[in-house]
Design an enzyme around this catalytic site. Structure first.
Site, PDB file in Angstrom:
ATOM      1  N   SER A  46      29.002 118.005  52.510  1.00  0.00           N
ATOM      2  CA  SER A  46      27.702 118.137  53.181  1.00  0.00           C
ATOM      3  C   SER A  46      27.343 119.594  53.465  1.00  0.00           C
ATOM      4  CB  SER A  46      27.694 117.325  54.474  1.00  0.00           C
ATOM      5  OG  SER A  46      28.719 117.773  55.344  1.00  0.00           O
ATOM      6  N   THR A  47      28.320 120.445  53.793  1.00  0.00           N
ATOM      7  CA  THR A  47      28.013 121.847  54.088  1.00  0.00           C
ATOM      8  C   THR A  47      27.635 122.576  52.797  1.00  0.00           C
ATOM      9  OG1 THR A  47      29.794 121.633  55.714  1.00  0.00           O
ATOM     10  CG2 THR A  47      28.803 123.795  55.487  1.00  0.00           C
TER      11      THR A  47
ATOM     12  N   LYS B 182      41.445 120.579  51.772  1.00  0.00           N
ATOM     13  CA  LYS B 182      40.199 120.146  51.154  1.00  0.00           C
ATOM     14  C   LYS B 182      40.415 118.800  50.478  1.00  0.00           C
ATOM     15  CE  LYS B 182      37.535 122.713  48.798  1.00  0.00           C
ATOM     16  NZ  LYS B 182      36.401 121.981  49.411  1.00  0.00           N
TER      17      LYS B 182
ATOM     18  N   GLU C  21      37.399 121.246  42.477  1.00  0.00           N
ATOM     19  CA  GLU C  21      37.185 122.361  43.422  1.00  0.00           C
ATOM     20  C   GLU C  21      38.286 123.417  43.266  1.00  0.00           C
ATOM     21  OE1 GLU C  21      34.922 120.095  47.112  1.00  0.00           O
ATOM     22  OE2 GLU C  21      37.099 120.090  47.056  1.00  0.00           O
TER      23      GLU C  21
ATOM     24  N   LYS D 242      36.336 122.715  62.282  1.00  0.00           N
ATOM     25  CA  LYS D 242      37.314 122.714  61.179  1.00  0.00           C
ATOM     26  C   LYS D 242      38.451 123.712  61.396  1.00  0.00           C
ATOM     27  CE  LYS D 242      34.637 119.914  58.741  1.00  0.00           C
ATOM     28  NZ  LYS D 242      34.008 120.233  57.496  1.00  0.00           N
TER      29      LYS D 242
END
Ligand code: 5RP
Length: 234
Positions: free
Chosen positions: A28-29, A94, A103, A121
């Protein structure tokens, strides 16, 4: 959308320069970043991006971000991505969005990695967020036994592991690469580099969510500003 994510995404734009090839993270970020990046592109910024998931590819296209195949570029100057946990040494967990393999491939190939998170986080010790481990479905029970042993031997407080399911409950979640995700509730990972090394030795492990020595910059979004922390690598 949280203002903290918005502020982190905006601050990340300061690292982007015209002509760059960007690794585009997932979550989402990272999606907020894509929206802001799209606005800059509409204003004349010239960049191309490599998406780390199908979802990111879709959001990038919706926002007018030109995409390129990873095998068609000579170099990737910068990757911008989110994270599930960040420790003081800039080690990351992650894979909350199940995109960790792509990623990591792209972050590893990038000259620089900028991580955008909100303050929730940031942790002293990784492990409260369950560690995602991407595995081949073949022989998964055997792989899971070896994962359990590696986690315990490398000092993790716990190693209870669950197979991630699809949100609609119709079976195991399958990654973009056709693998499954085991989420390991480690509680504490006191030696992330050791744990990462041991997990990487297990043949059925396609990749794990510990990103060690990859992040160069952490941007922590707060409600009214963003804090930028840079790590000077030797
Ligand atoms: C996806 C990821 C994401 O970057 C991570 O889960 C953070 O996501 P969000 O920004 O939605 O909190 O690793 O695999």
């Amino acid at each position: 959308m949280s203002q903290a994510k918005e502020n982190a995404a905006m601050a990340a734009l300061d690292f982007v320069e015209s002509g760059m090839t960007l690794g585009l993270g997932s979550g989402s970020t990272a999606e907020v970043f894509l929206e802001r990046l799209g606005e800059r592109i509409a204003g004349g910024l010239k960049v191309q991006g490599i998406p780390t998931s199908q979802r990111t590819a879709d959001v990038a296209e919706e926002n007018g971000v030109p995409l390129v195949e990873p095998d068609k570029v000579e170099s990737i100057q910068l990757t911008i991505d989110g994270a599930d946990e960040v420790d003081p040494q800039f080690s990351l967990i992650k894979g909350g969005g199940a995109c960790l393999l792509r990623e990591k491939i792209i972050a590893h190939a990038s000259e620089r990695m900028v991580v955008i998170v909100d303050a929730s986080k940031m942790v002293e010790t990784l492990g409260e967020f369950a560690l995602p481990i991407e595995v081949d479905p073949f022989g998964m029970a055997l792989t899971a036994e070896q994962i359990y042993a590696a986690l315990m031997q490398s000092g993790c407080e716990n190693a209870q592991t669950v197979l991630r399911q699809k949100k609609d409950g119709s079976g195991p979640l399958v990654t973009d690469g056709g693998h499954y995700i085991l989420d390991s509730r480690c509680k504490k990972i006191p030696k992330p580099a050791d744990t990462a090394h041991m997990l990487s030795q297990i043949p059925g492990v396609m990749e794990h969510g510990l990103f060690i020595d990859l992040a160069d910059v952490i941007i922590i979004g707060e409600t009214d500003h963003a804090k930028v922390m840079e790590l000077a690598r030797e």
